[in-house]
Design a protein around this motif. Structure first.
Motif, short mmCIF file in Angstrom:
data_model
loop_
_atom_site.label_atom_id
_atom_site.label_comp_id
_atom_site.label_asym_id
_atom_site.label_seq_id
_atom_site.Cartn_x
_atom_site.Cartn_y
_atom_site.Cartn_z
N GLN A 34 0.27 5.82 -0.75
CA GLN A 34 -1.18 5.65 -0.81
C GLN A 34 -1.45 4.44 0.09
O GLN A 34 -1.41 4.57 1.30
CB GLN A 34 -1.66 5.52 -2.24
N CYS A 35 -1.66 3.24 -0.47
CA CYS A 35 -1.87 2.12 0.46
C CYS A 35 -0.63 1.89 1.30
O CYS A 35 -0.72 1.48 2.45
CB CYS A 35 -2.28 0.87 -0.30
N GLY A 36 0.53 2.11 0.73
CA GLY A 36 1.76 1.99 1.49
C GLY A 36 2.44 0.64 1.44
O GLY A 36 3.54 0.48 1.97
N CYS A 62 3.98 -1.04 -0.78
CA CYS A 62 5.28 -1.12 -1.47
C CYS A 62 6.33 -0.22 -0.83
O CYS A 62 7.48 -0.23 -1.24
CB CYS A 62 5.13 -0.67 -2.92
N GLN A 63 5.90 0.62 0.12
CA GLN A 63 6.79 1.72 0.52
C GLN A 63 8.02 1.25 1.27
O GLN A 63 9.04 1.96 1.29
CB GLN A 63 6.01 2.78 1.31
N CYS A 92 5.30 0.06 -7.64
CA CYS A 92 4.19 0.55 -6.82
C CYS A 92 2.92 0.45 -7.64
O CYS A 92 2.84 1.03 -8.72
CB CYS A 92 4.43 1.99 -6.40
N ARG A 93 1.95 -0.27 -7.13
CA ARG A 93 0.69 -0.40 -7.88
C ARG A 93 -0.33 0.67 -7.51
O ARG A 93 -1.43 0.68 -8.05
CB ARG A 93 0.11 -1.81 -7.69
N CYS A 94 0.01 1.53 -6.55
CA CYS A 94 -0.78 2.75 -6.40
C CYS A 94 -0.12 3.86 -7.20
O CYS A 94 -0.60 4.98 -7.22
CB CYS A 94 -0.89 3.17 -4.94
N ILE A 152 -0.07 -5.23 -5.66
CA ILE A 152 1.36 -5.41 -5.37
C ILE A 152 1.55 -6.51 -4.34
O ILE A 152 2.53 -7.25 -4.40
CB ILE A 152 1.99 -4.07 -4.91
S1 FES Z 1 1.59 2.81 -2.18
FE1 FES Z 1 0.25 1.17 -2.68
S2 FES Z 1 1.57 -0.15 -3.81
FE2 FES Z 1 2.79 1.59 -3.50
#
Ligand code: FES
Ligand code: FES
Lengths: 179, 815
Positions: A97-99, A101-102, A133-135, B393
């Motif tokens: 999603q936001c990416g 943490c990826q 991952c917070r998404c 995060i």
């Molecule tokens: S994709 Fe957004 S924190 Fe993992």
């Protein structure tokens, strides 16, 4: 400050930094790498993950003076121009999603699959557990780990870009996500 | 396998930060689109009254700073792109590709991809021939950035109309070129040809590539922007409705994307904040000598209770912030109760003044008191929902560049436009000299601390006269980020002999006084700590659950309560994903289940009866669509009708299922959770979820599914783990141990998303596109609590349901 030597993504670097500096800040601020990112600085989340001699480590907790092995960052996985099967699986599954943490998800999966190319569902949950991952993309991350595992078993593995039906009356068409 | 380089297309040169910025600006400037309007507002320090230690200081903290000059030259100004000019929205390049410019941001839900699909469809251009630029105040028209899940529902419409208008103008150009009426032309994927003689064809690039349209649009505001061309009907859409891959994902996967967190500028220095150790503490003194010897140390900046250290390198700033010796004075009154005593405090507190803090939609229908008095059965229950945080995060961050009398802020703030005007106001600068460049960052589910960090970076950059990067630490993000408010909700319901609901009385207390808005110069954290206070603190009301149940007698009241400390508090509240939705729906939908159990009715059947209590519907068929999602969820799940709880199991693991339904704005959702409860450890695992979702026309099914999955899992996290804890002095949730979130272990084994898409009449596919970024989130807590009840017979009325609490509740109930 003092002279510290690092090997990152196949290159040697000599830097003049405080030896206690966390590896994370050297990778980001001195070497300009964007894969490892700050998330907690406490070893709790995994966003700063890099591989050291193939093992996933948390660069926020590792003093640069103790980063003796070969460091691979997210950029390094596809350094030769080819995406790693893990990265390809992430695109095929449309994981991020936001990416943010990826980086941690991908490198944790990479280290897991290098160790255990055919993990069970339980082993995936276990092996990935420290990568937060917070998404909350966990569900897709786990599918992508399985897909990467299959791709590795099949000798590399790209994706068939066709498939997946549409809605609203539009039919399936080339170029759509195959999930 | 695809090559990494091909998979990471950097946006075209129009996006490159400096050079491209100029060329895009020049492009717009030569078309005469910019309205230079410095004269209209006086930008000397704006007078805000100040009740705090700063005593009467204005918000324009120090007038123009070291780099400020009195007279903004045109070169250092960033006028607003004019939404009434087609060129502000869309450029066709010589090669026939296009760049779209929209004033939205994307938090990872694929908003950009969806908008690009819609604009490509209207323009008749292949999806991979376009790029999309978002959220730069100097390049994209002000559509407000993100918020309210309205990108697809509201903001996509002007974008579609403008793209349709561009297509119309291109056809007109082709008509002139071929001397053929426009209706005798056909257009496909950016090529216009004469229908009768397809050899006569021109690409969009041939027709206008690299040149301006110079077409004026109309509309009283940006949302109304339109040209002459109509948008396509649903049946004509080809790019919309397809699961095209998100364009932003490859660069997020190969490490090539430049995020806001990555911005490095020449001469940039690093700052860290030093926060008060106790809520409401007053800074008595700072001993700068405690950090002067740290290599790279530059300065301690202090204003009121705001303190930051600035160093050459990042790790030096971290060390300096940890080492700085300060003396703080505790306030004499306790700032707030402890999190243990929170709900008792809230129920006992006098709500904030009459006429404030009430529900914006007070509901009183029929005579609930009389109906309750004569009901055959009265059900009563209270529900408690704690403060929960965004806890991104990646902690809040921003880079600000104060060069040449302007200010540029690089941020992931989801509302770059108000970020710009808020910072301009705070610094006393003309907005035209402030530019905000949105870049990708961690999640943006509401009013995050990204707002605060941008103001801090801009303030420090001006103080230092150098580009400054501000990065919050984990403990700051978790403790000081804005919180979703706590709720204490008490319900009473009456059933008649036949088990029909005859009355519902809903009373909520919400700890939401002085709720902070987005990018307000008088409520951002740095302003509060400097002693600035808003003239009119938000009364902090809220609304009740959104459902279409027909209940003849009902009352709904929501009132705000406050703590002794309203400002400079880590318990400041702000919008958190689906503001108040999860809290109120937890209470509302748990209580409906309690009434169903009292009536010995199946929970699905009970809800359907309440929805079908009347046939009245509204213009968007919300009732019919509510019924449709409840039915679709039950069918997909394989729901077998029976009352809850199920016959008690005897093993260690008990399983059960629960449903929850709600709507949000126009989107209707029903979610069913199947849980496993481990009686010995207290662990709850949501094994399976089914979510039936109706947000009208679907732009990208796979993107929608990903968004819903994220909403559901975020909901699981808030239901099972998330709680901001505090003692009487400070927030004690400061990291991922003290503020847990779900992890890989907690992910469901199976999630089924059922896209209902426009029921009740599936043959009527022309429902517009509604929002999906938040609605499903609110259904999760009650679905889980109802499933636990089904499994165990024990009702969970306080979240989060960490194992200790589950064990406690099971033990208390003797289950
Ligand atoms: S994709 Fe957004 S924190 Fe993992
Ligand atoms: S930043 Fe290193 S583990 Fe979180």
């Amino acid at each position: 400050m003092s002279e510290v030597t690092l090997r990152v993504n196949g290159e040697r670097h000599s830097l003049d930094v405080e030896p206690s500096t966390p590896l994370l800040y050297v990778l980001r601020n001195d070497l300009g790498l964007r894969g490892p990112r700050f998330g907690c600085g406490l070893g709790q989340c995994g966003t700063c993950t890099v591989l050291m001699d193939g093992r996933a480590i948390r660069s926020c907790m590792r003093p640069v003076s103790r980063a003796e092995g070969e460091i691979t960052t997210l950029e390094g996985l596809s350094a030769a121009g080819e995406l790693d099967p893990v990265q390809q699986a992430w695109i095929d599954e449309q994981v991020p999603q936001c990416g943010y943490c990826q980086n941690g998800q991908i490198l944790t999966a990479k280290a897991l699959l290098d160790r255990n190319p055919d993990p069970s569902d339980e082993e995936i949950r276990q092996g990935m557990n420290g990568a937060l991952c917070r998404c909350m993309t966990y569900y897709r991350v786990q599918s992508a780990v399985k897909r990467a595992s299959e791709a590795i078993a099949n000798g590399g593995g790209g994706a068939d870009p066709n498939g997946a039906g549409g809605v609203n009356g539009a039919g399936a068409a080339a170029g759509e996500v195959d999930r | 396998m695809k090559r990494a380089a091909e998979l990471s297309p950097r946006l075209d040169d129009a996006l490159a930060r400096w050079e491209g910025g100029t060329s895009r600006r020049d492009f717009l400037k030569t078309s005469g689109l910019f309205v230079l309007g410095f004269s209209s507002v006086g930008f000397s320090s704006v007078g805000f009254s100040s009740a705090g230690s700063g005593g009467g200081r204005g918000i324009g903290v120090a007038g123009l700073g070291p780099n400020g000059s009195g007279d903004p030259g045109e070169t250092n100004s960033y006028p607003d792109p004019d939404y009434l000019q087609l060129d502000s929205w869309l450029v066709v390049h010589e090669d026939g590709s296009a760049t779209f410019y929209v004033g939205k941001t994307d938090g990872g839900q694929g908003t950009g991809t969806a908008m690009r699909q819609m604009m490509c469809d209207e323009l008749d251009l292949a999806y991979d021939r376009a790029t999309l630029v978002m959220g730069r105040t100097d390049m994209t028209v002000d559509q407000g950035g993100s918020g309210g899940s309205d990108a697809i529902e509201r903001d996509a419409l002007p974008a579609r109309r403008v793209a349709a208008e561009a297509r119309r103008v291109l056809l007109e150009l082709a008509s002139e070129r071929f001397d053929v009426p426009a209706d005798e032309l056909t257009v496909s994927e950016g090529v216009v040809s004469v229908a009768a003689d397809p050899a006569r064809a021109a690409t969009y690039g041939d027709l206008i590539g690299g040149r301006r349209f110079d077409v004026a649009l109309t509309g009283r505001n940006v949302n109304e922007t339109t040209g002459l061309a109509p948008i396509k009907s649903v049946q004509e859409l080809r790019v919309v409705g397809r699961s095209l891959p998100r364009y932003d994902i490859p660069a997020k996967v190969d490490g090539s994307l430049e995020w806001a967190v990555d911005v490095q500028l020449p001469g940039m220095v690093h700052a860290r904040n030093v926060r008060p150790p106790f809520a409401g503490a007053r800074l008595a003194s700072v001993d700068e000598s405690s950090v002067r010897d740290i290599p790279g140390f530059i300065r301690v900046v202090r204003e009121g209770n705001y303190v930051a250290v600035v160093c050459e390198r990042e790790e030096q700033a971290i060390r300096a912030a940890e080492s700085l010796a300060l003396e703080w004075e505790k306030s004499e009154t306790a700032p707030f109760p402890s999190s243990e005593d929170l709900f008792e405090y809230m129920r006992g507190a006098t709500p904030v003044g009459a006429g404030t803090g009430t529900s914006p939609r007070p509901r009183a229908e029929g005579d609930p008191d009389a109906a309750l008095a004569s009901a055959a059965t009265v059900v009563e229950a209270g529900y408690d929902i704690p403060f929960q945080g965004h806890t991104a995060i990646g902690p809040a961050h921003a880079v600000a560049d104060p060069s040449d009398g302007q200010m540029t802020v690089y941020t992931n703030d989801m509302k770059p436009y108000s970020h710009r005007t808020g910072i301009a106001e705070f610094l006393g600068m003309p907005p035209a000299r402030v530019r905000v460049i949105w870049m990708e960052g961690p999640q943006l589910y509401g009013r995050t601390a990204a707002d605060d960090a941008g103001f801090e970076a801009a303030y420090l950059a001006r103080e230092l006269g150098r580009p400054v990067r501000v990065q919050w630490m984990r403990h700051e993000e978790t403790a000081w980020d804005t919180k979703g408010p706590a709720f204490a909700i008490d319900l009473r319901g009456g059933l008649d002999d036949a088990g029909n609901v005859v009355a519902l009385d809903y009373r909520a207390r919400i700890a939401n006084y002085a709720h902070v808005g987005y990018n307000q110069a008088d409520t951002v954290l740095i302003a509060q700590l400097m002693g600035i206070r808003p003239e009119q603190p938000s009364p902090g009301g809220g609304r009740g659950p959104d459902e279409m149940y027909h209940i003849p007698n009902r009352r709904e009241e929501t009132r705000a309560v406050r703590f002794p400390l309203a400002f400079e508090t880590p318990l400041r509240t702000g919008n958190l994903r689906d503001p108040n939705g999860p809290q109120t729906t937890f209470a509302g939908e748990s209580f409906i289940d309690e009434m169903a159990a009292a009536a010995n009715a199946d929970p699905v059947e009970f809800r359907l009866r309440l929805l079908r209590g009347t046939t009245e519907d509204d213009a968007t068929f919300r009732r019919a669509r509510s019924i449709a999602v409840v039915e679709a969820a039950a069918e997909a799940f394989g729901w077998d009708p029976r009352p809850s709880p199920r016959a008690p199991g005897s093993g260690r693991i008990l399983t059960g299922r629960g449903i929850s339904y709600a709507y949000r704005v126009q989107t209707a959702v029903a979610t069913i959770a199947e849980v496993e409860v481990d009686r010995e450890s207290g662990r709850v695992w949501v094994r399976r979820m089914v979510c039936a979702h109706d947000c009208g026309l679907v732009i990208n099914p796979d993107g929608l599914e990903n968004t819903i999955q994220g909403n559901l899992l975020h909901g699981i996290s808030r239901t099972l783990y998330e709680e901001v804890q505090f003692d009487g002095e400070r927030v004690t949730s400061v990291d991922w141990r003290t503020h847990p979130t779900i992890t890989h272990r907690d992910a469901p084994e199976q999630i089924d998303v059922v896209i209902v898409n426009g029921d009740p009449n599936p043959d009527r596919p022309d429902l517009p596109h509604y929002g999906a970024g938040e609605p499903s989130h609110r259904t999760v807590p009650a679905a889980i609590a109802n499933a636990i009840y089904d499994a165990t017979g024990v009702r969970m009325r306080r979240i989060p349901l960490r194992p200790e609490r589950v064990l406690e509740e099971l033990a208390a109930a003797g289950a």
